[in-house]
Design an enzyme around this catalytic site. Structure first.
Site, PDB file in Angstrom:
ATOM      1  CG  ASP A 523      34.007  41.186  41.645  1.00 35.35           C
ATOM      2  OD1 ASP A 523      34.266  39.978  41.721  1.00 35.35           O
ATOM      3  OD2 ASP A 523      33.184  41.768  42.369  1.00 35.35           O
ATOM      4  CG  ASP A 735      36.780  42.774  44.097  1.00 31.46           C
ATOM      5  OD1 ASP A 735      36.762  41.557  44.296  1.00 31.46           O
ATOM      6  OD2 ASP A 735      35.801  43.412  43.705  1.00 31.46           O
TER       7      ASP A 735
END
Lengths: 870, 73
Positions: A523, A735
Site C-alpha cells: 500500500d 487495507d
C-alpha cells in the site's frame, strides 16, 4: 428416551426471551432422532435426548444457527506428556476428536500440547484428559503465563532426569553385558573381565533389570495404546526389545528348543537396544525444549510483583492481581507489570524486548507504556489500562504460542505419512519374516555371517531366529521419530525467531506461505510513504523588493512568509509548510489579515506585505507570471509533487513543493526484496503520475494506481490469478480486505495491540525492512523443515532395506537390533540439532537482534548511573 | 459416560473382527510352514505366534477405526 439415546446438555447463546426458547425448542424437535427437548432461558442451555446415527451434533449446531442462535465453542489447551513421535500426535488427536462435543483437536509434538475446540457442557476437560490418558499419555490443563512456564520447565526437567536415570542404568549395565557377551574377543582386555560375566545366565540376570526398568516404559505405553487399538513407536521398541530378550531367555533356559541355542542369546541386543533408545529419548528431552526458548523468554518478561498505590499507601501485590485503573509505581531497573499511561514522572523505557526498537524510549506524563518492558532510568507512576490477557505481552505470547501450536500444510502431510508409517512397517516386518522364513534362509544363510560393526557370528541360529531377527531389526530401524519432529521443531524455532525481531506469524501456514511469496504488493500511503505531506523543495524566483531597494530572497525568507500566511490554515499542505518552518526554527509573525480562497490558495498581509500563496490558476487570475520557474514547477510536478506558488506584493517570489515522502527504509527494503527475486508492486488511490513518481524513487516494478480502497482486494485477486503467491503489506486497518485476500497479509506498524490486527503476519514496528526479515525468517524456517524431512526420510529409505537384509545375500552381514536402535536415536537427535542451528540466523539487513534482559533485575544490579536515575 | 459406553461397544465389535483375522493369519502361516518344508515344530509355532502378533498390530487400528466410523454414521 430410548435405551440407546444420549442425554445432552448443550449451551445456547443469544436467547433473550420466551419466544427464543420456543424457536430453539422447535428447531431441535424437528431434527430426526431428537426428543425430550427442554430449553432453559435462565441457564442458556438446551437439554435433549439424541439417538446417535439419526442426527449429529453438527445437525444440532446448524438447526440452532438457522433460527438465529449459536452454540458456543470453547477452547482449551492441554499439556500432554509422553508423546514421542508423529503417530503419538495422531493417537492423541484421534482420542480427542472421538469425544462427543469436540470440534477440533490440534496436537503439537514439539510443545507437547493439544489445543481443543469443543462445545462446553457436551465435552469436558476431564473427559479430554481421561481420553488422552487412555491412549497412553499424561494430560493436564495448561495454565497461563508464568505458571505454565514453571510447569512446562518442571515437566521437561523431570523428563530429562527420568531418562537420565534410565540411561545411567541401561548404559552402564549394558556395557557390562556387552563385555561379558564378547568375552572371548576381548584379547588383552580379558584380564579385566571376570569369566563368570560371560555365563549366559549371568548375562540374563544383568539384562532383566534393564528390560524391566528403563525398558518398562515402552511396554507400558504400548499396552495402553493397544487396549484402545492404537499403535505407536513404543510398540516398535517393545516388540524389538521383547523379541530379543524373549529369544535370549528361551535359548538360555532351553538351548535345545530350536531357536538357535546358546549361540543366539541376544541379551546384549536387548540391553543395548534399550540403552540406545533411552539415549535418544534423553537427548530429545534435552534439545527439544530449546526450540521453544523464544516463548519462554517472552513469558519471563512478565514480572511477578507490582507496586501499586491503594488507599494512598504503597502495596506490593502479585502482578496478575493488578486491576485497570490501579496506579503503579516503577523504579529504575524494574519491569512494568501491565500496560498503562504515565501519570507522573519521566524516564526512558527499554521496549526492545517487545518492539525490537533498540534505543530506550522516553516516557513522560500521557505516554503509553507496555507491560514487560524495562524501566531504565527515572522513576514514574502509571495508570493501568490493560491487565491480564489484554496486555500487549499476553497478546504477543498468545500469538506466538498459537503459531507454534498450529500446523503447516507440509506438517499435516508429514504427520499423515508418519502416522500411517507404523502400520506399513509392521506389514513390512511380516513380509520380511515370511521371505526369510520360507525362502531367504535356505538360499542365503551362512553360519559365518555376522552383524555390521560386530565380530559376533550368527552361528547356529535357526530359520525362525534368523527371520525374527531381521523382522525385529526392520521394526526398530523404521521408527519415524525424526519425520515427526522435522517440521514442528523448525516451525517453533522459526516463529520464535520472528518474534525476536518484532515479526509475529499468525500460524505455521503463514510461515510456509511467506516462504513461497513471489509478488509483494505495498500500500502506498502510510506504508511506503509517511502518509503526511512534507515540504520537499524550495525554489526562489531571484529578487524581491524590500521598500525601494531590491534584494535576493533567501529560502528561509520564502518559507517564513509562506508559513506565516498558512499559520491559521487547516489545509494539510499548509500544515506541512508550517511544520517545515517550525522545524527550521523560523519565527512566524502573526498575519495582519488572512483570506482563504477556496480551491486556489490563501492570501495574507504580513509586516505590511501582501503574500499570495496558491496554485497556478490563482497566480493566473492575479496576473502574476512565473515564467522563469515554470520549467522547474513542471519538473517537480512530474515527480509527483504538489507545487505551490508564492507571490510577494504582486511579484513572483518562489515555489514550494510538497509531497508525501518515502519512509526512511522503503528503498532499502525494496532493493533487498528484488535481490530475493520478488516482484514488487504498489497499490494506491492516488493518480498515476504521483504514484509512478513514488514508484520510480524506490524501484517499484508494477504500479496499481487510482484504485479505490474497496477495490484493492480485487486487484490482489487479479495478481493471484497468475498462480503466484501474493503478499499485501498495509497498515492493517484500511487495507483489511486486501490483507485478508492476499496469500499473506502483512500488517505493518501495528504497535503492540496485536490482537486487533488483520493479516497473517504482524510487523510490530513501522519499519519496512521487517517485511524482508519476515521473508528471510520464513525462508530459513522452511529450509530447515525441508532439510529435516530430507534427512529423516533418507535415514528410513536407506535404513529399512539394509535392516530387512538386502545386503545379506552379497555381503553376509545384517544390522543388529541395537545398531538399528542407535541409528534411530542419531536420526531424531540430528534433526533437532539441525533445527537449533536456526537460532544463529541473523536477518541480512544487518540489524542486531534485540538484546535480552535478565528478568527481575534489581536496582543494585544496574550500573550505578542507571540506578541513580541519571 | 456416553463416550465410554460407545467406546466399549466399538472395542467389542472390533475385537470380533481383528482377533479371528490375526489368528487366521497365524494359522495360515503354520499350515504353510508345515506343508512347505522340514521346519521344526518350534519354528512353526514361533513363526505362527510372531505372524499372529504382527497381524494383530496391523489389523487392530484399521478395524477399530472402521468400526468407529460405521458406528458414527
Amino acid at each position: 428416551m430410548t435405551e440407546t439415546s444420549l442425554a445432552l446438555n448443550v449451551p445456547v447463546e443469544g436467547m433473550t426471551c420466551a419466544s427464543c426458547v420456543s424457536h430453539v425448542e422447535g428447531a431441535l424437535r424437528e431434527l430426526p432422532g431428537v426428543s425430550e427437548v427442554t430449553v432453559n432461558l435462565a441457564t442458556g442451555k438446551a437439554s435433549l435426548a439424541l439417538e446417535p446415527g439419526r442426527s449429529s451434533l453438527a445437525d444440532i449446531q446448524r438447526a440452532v444457527a438457522d433460527v438465529g442462535y449459536r452454540i458456543p465453542i470453547a477452547e482449551i489447551t492441554l499439556d500432554v506428556r509422553g508423546m514421542t513421535c508423529a503417530s503419538c500426535v495422531a493417537h492423541v488427536e484421534g482420542a480427542l476428536k472421538e469425544l462427543r462435543g469436540v470440534e477440533e483437536a490440534a496436537v503439537n509434538l514439539g510443545m507437547g500440547t493439544a489445543r481443543v475446540r469443543y462445545i462446553p457442557g457436551v465435552a469436558t476437560a476431564g473427559q479430554m484428559k481421561r481420553a488422552v490418558r487412555e491412549v497412553g499419555y499424561e494430560a493436564q490443563e495448561r495454565s497461563a503465563g508464568t505458571d505454565a512456564l514453571d510447569r512446562e520447565r518442571q515437566a521437561r526437567e523431570e523428563e530429562i532426569r527420568r531418562q537420565g536415570r534410565n540411561l545411567l542404568v541401561a548404559g552402564a549395565v549394558g556395557l557390562v553385558v556387552m563385555a561379558g557377551t564378547f568375552y572371548d574377543m576381548l584379547g588383552p582386555l580379558q584380564r579385566l573381565v571376570p569369566v563368570w560375566l560371560s555365563y549366559k545366565w549371568v548375562l540374563g540376570l544383568l539384562t532383566t533389570p534393564i528390560v524391566l526398568g528403563p525398558g518398562r516404559q515402552f511396554f507400558v505405553h504400548s499396552w495402553r495404546g493397544l487396549r484402545h487399538g492404537v499403535t505407536d513407536m513404543n510398540l516398535l521398541y517393545a516388540t524389538g526389545i521383547g523379541a530379543a530378550y524373549g529369544i535370549a531367555v528361551i535359548n538360555t533356559l532351553f538351548p535345545k528348543a530350536g531357536f538357535g541355542g546358546e549361540g543366539a542369546t541376544f541379551f546384549e541386543s536387548a540391553a543395548l537396544l534399550t540403552a540406545f533408545i533411552v539415549l535418544g529419548r534423553w537427548l530429545e528431552a534435552l534439545t527439544r525444549g530449546r526450540t521453544s526458548e523464544a516463548i519462554r523468554k517472552l513469558m519471563k518478561l512478565q514480572p511477578k510483583i507490582a507496586r501499586v498505590l491503594r488507599g494512598g499507601t504503597e502495596e506490593e501485590i502479585p502482578a496478575d492481581e493488578v486491576e485497570v485503573g490501579d496506579v503503579i509505581l516503577v523504579r529504575p531497573g524494574e519491569s512494568l507489570a501491565v500496560d498503562g499511561i504515565v501519570r507522573e514522572g519521566y524516564s526512558a523505557v527499554d521496549e526492545s524486548m517487545l518492539t525490537g526498537e533498540s534505543l530506550p524510549v522516553e516516557k513522560k506524563a500521557g505516554d503509553a507504556v507496555i507491560g514487560g518492558t524495562l524501566n531504565r532510568t527515572g522513576a514514574f507512576r502509571f495508570e493501568a489500562t490493560r491487565v491480564g490477557k489484554e496486555t500487549a505481552l499476553a497478546q504477543i505470547i498468545k500469538l506466538v504460542e498459537d503459531a507454534q501450536a498450529s500446523k503447516a500444510p507440509i506438517q499435516k502431510l508429514a504427520d499423515w505419512v508418519a502416522g500411517h508409517f507404523i502400520l506399513g512397517v509392521h506389514m513390512l516386518a511380516i513380509a520380511v519374516f515370511l521371505f526369510w522364513f520360507f525362502l531367504g534362509y535356505n538360499l542365503f544363510f551362512d553360519p559365518q555371517s555376522s552383524f555390521i560393526l560386530s565380530p559376533y557370528k550368527l552361528g547356529e541360529i535357526g530359520v525362525f531366529g534368523f527371520s525374527l531377527l531381521l523382522s525385529v531389526t526392520v521394526l526398530v530401524i523404521s521408527c519415524p521419530c525424526a519425520v515427526g519432529l522435522a517440521t514442528p521443531s523448525a516451525m517453533m524455532a522459526g516463529a520464535g525467531k520472528g518474534a525476536e525481531h518484532g515479526v509475529l506469524f499468525k500460524g505455521a501456514e503463514a510461515i510456509e506461505n511467506t516462504s513461497k511469496l513471489r509478488i509483494m504488493v505495498f500500500d502506498k500511503t502510510g506504508t511506503l510513504t509517511k502518509g503526511e505531506p512534507s515540504v520537499t523543495d524550495l525554489r526562489v524566483e531571484g529578487v524581491a523588493r524590500e521598500g525601494r531597494s531590491p534584494h535576493r530572497m533567501s529560502e528561509e525568507q520564502l518559507l517564513q512568509w509562506a508559513a506565516a500566511t498558512e499559520k491559521n490554515s487547516e489545509h494539510p499542505l499548509g500544515e506541512a509548510i508550517v511544520r517545515a518552518a517550525r522545524t527550521r526554527g523560523l519565527p512566524l509573525p502573526e498575519p495582519e489579515s488572512f483570506n482563504s480562497i477556496p480551491g486556489l490558495g490563501v492570501e495574507a498581509q504580513i509586516d505590511g506585505r501582501s503574500i499570495l500563496l496558491g496554485n497556478r490558476r490563482l497566480m493566473g487570475e492575479r496576473s502574476v507570471t512565473f515564467d522563469a520557474l515554470l520549467p522547474e514547477a513542471e519538473k517537480l510536478e512530474a515527480d509527483g509533487k504538489t507545487v505551490m506558488f508564492v507571490a510577494v506584493d504582486g511579484s513572483p517570489a518562489g515555489l514550494i513543493a510538497v509531497a508525501d515522502t518515502l519512509k526512511e527504509h522503503s528503498a532499502e527494503a525494496i532493493r533487498r526484496l528484488h535481490q530475493l527475486g520478488l516482484e514488487v508492486a504498489m497499490i494506491t488511490g492516488d493518480n498515476r503520475r504521483t504514484a509512478e513518481a513514488i514508484a520510480r524513487q524506490v524501484g517499484i516494478d508494477r504500479v496499481l494506481a487510482e484504485v479505490l480502497p474497496q477495490d484493492k482486494a480485487e486487484e490482489v485477486k487479479k495478481l493471484q490469478r497468475s498462480g503466484k503467491k501474493v503478499a499485501m503489506v498495509g497498515d492493517g486497518v484500511n487495507d483489511a480486505p486486501a490483507l485478508a485476500q492476499a496469500d499473506v497479509g502483512m500488517a505493518i506498524g501495528s504497535g503492540t495491540d496485536v490482537a486487533k490486527e488483520t493479516g497473517h503476519v504482524i510487523l510490530i514496528k513501522d519499519d519496512l525492512r521487517d517485511v524482508v526479515v519476515a521473508l528471510e525468517v520464513a525462508k530459513a524456517t522452511m529450509r530447515k523443515v525441508k532439510q529435516n524431512l530430507f534427512w529423516a526420510f533418507v535415514y528410513n529409505t536407506l535404513g529399512i532395506p539394509i535392516g530387512a537384509g538386502l545386503l545379506y545375500p552379497a555381503l553376509r552381514v545384517v544390522v543388529s537390533p541395537e545398531l538399528a536402535g542407535a541409528f534411530m536415536a542419531i536420526s531424531s537427535v540430528s534433526v533437532t540439532l539441525n533445527t537449533l542451528l536456526l537460532k544463529r540466523f541473523v536477518p541480512s539487513l544487518g540489524r542486531p537482534a534485540r538484546p535480552t534482559h535478565p528478568v527481575g533485575l534489581a536496582v543494585d544490579q544496574l550500573p550505578a548511573s542507571a540506578a541513580a536515575g541519571e | 459416560m456416553d463416550n465410554e459406553k460407545v467406546g466399549h461397544d466399538v472395542a467389542l465389535r472390533s475385537a470380533r473382527v481383528y482377533l479371528p483375522l490375526s489368528l487366521g493369519a497365524g494359522g495360515l502361516f503354520y499350515l504353510a510352514a508345515t506343508l512347505t518344508g522340514d521346519h521344526t515344530l518350534v519354528a512353526r509355532m514361533g513363526g505362527a505366534v510372531w505372524v499372529t502378533l504382527l497381524s494383530l498390530i496391523v489389523s487392530m487400528p484399521i478395524v477399530t477405526s472402521r468400526v468407529k466410523k460405521s458406528s458414527r454414521a
